[in-house]
Scaffold this active site. Sequence first.
Site, PDB file in Angstrom:
ATOM      1  N   ASP A  17       0.853  -1.183   0.000  1.00  0.00           N
ATOM      2  CA  ASP A  17       0.000   0.000   0.000  1.00  0.00           C
ATOM      3  C   ASP A  17       0.900   1.249   0.000  1.00  0.00           C
ATOM      4  O   ASP A  17       2.120   1.133  -0.158  1.00  0.00           O
ATOM      5  CB  ASP A  17      -0.963  -0.026   1.201  1.00  0.00           C
ATOM      6  N   MET A  18       0.324   2.410   0.209  1.00  0.00           N
ATOM      7  CA  MET A  18       1.087   3.663   0.158  1.00  0.00           C
ATOM      8  C   MET A  18       2.151   3.755   1.261  1.00  0.00           C
ATOM      9  O   MET A  18       3.105   4.507   1.131  1.00  0.00           O
ATOM     10  CB  MET A  18       0.138   4.864   0.261  1.00  0.00           C
TER      11      MET A  18
END
Length: 152
Positions: A17-18
């Site tokens: 994810d980020m």
Amino acid sequence: MAHRFVCTDRVHFSDTDMAGIVHFSNFFRYMERVEHAFFRSLGFSIVDPADAGAERVGWPRVHASCDYMAPLHFEEEFECELLVEEVRSKVLRHLIRFWKMDRTLAAEGRITAACVRRDPVTHKMKAVEIPQRFRDKIEAAPPELLQRPDRK
């Protein structure tokens, strides 16, 4: 007979994810990959070849779950451990553990797959007895291996 399979993998950028942490959904992909590698290690494929005839079976998942304990990060190597939790007449249950390289348990998942055959007329899947060729090579792991290990 086999009840345990272990392989090493690495977290890819597309798995994260980020924050650079493996997105929870990707653990299900990892579980599927180790399950397929386990079948290959026994000389099978998760997809029977067309020449398997009346014995040709499939393994759809009827249950999948995963509990998360510690994050895996981009570029991190980890170990996937598959344990055969149960062999029933028509079902295989796998317990899959994800270990960080320092032996911290990152996640623990379960897959239940039914052995099915497609009806040649209706094309519907029907649960069938696991063929002997699988039963000859797969057994349930000893109970002590299935107990959740102490976490770091």
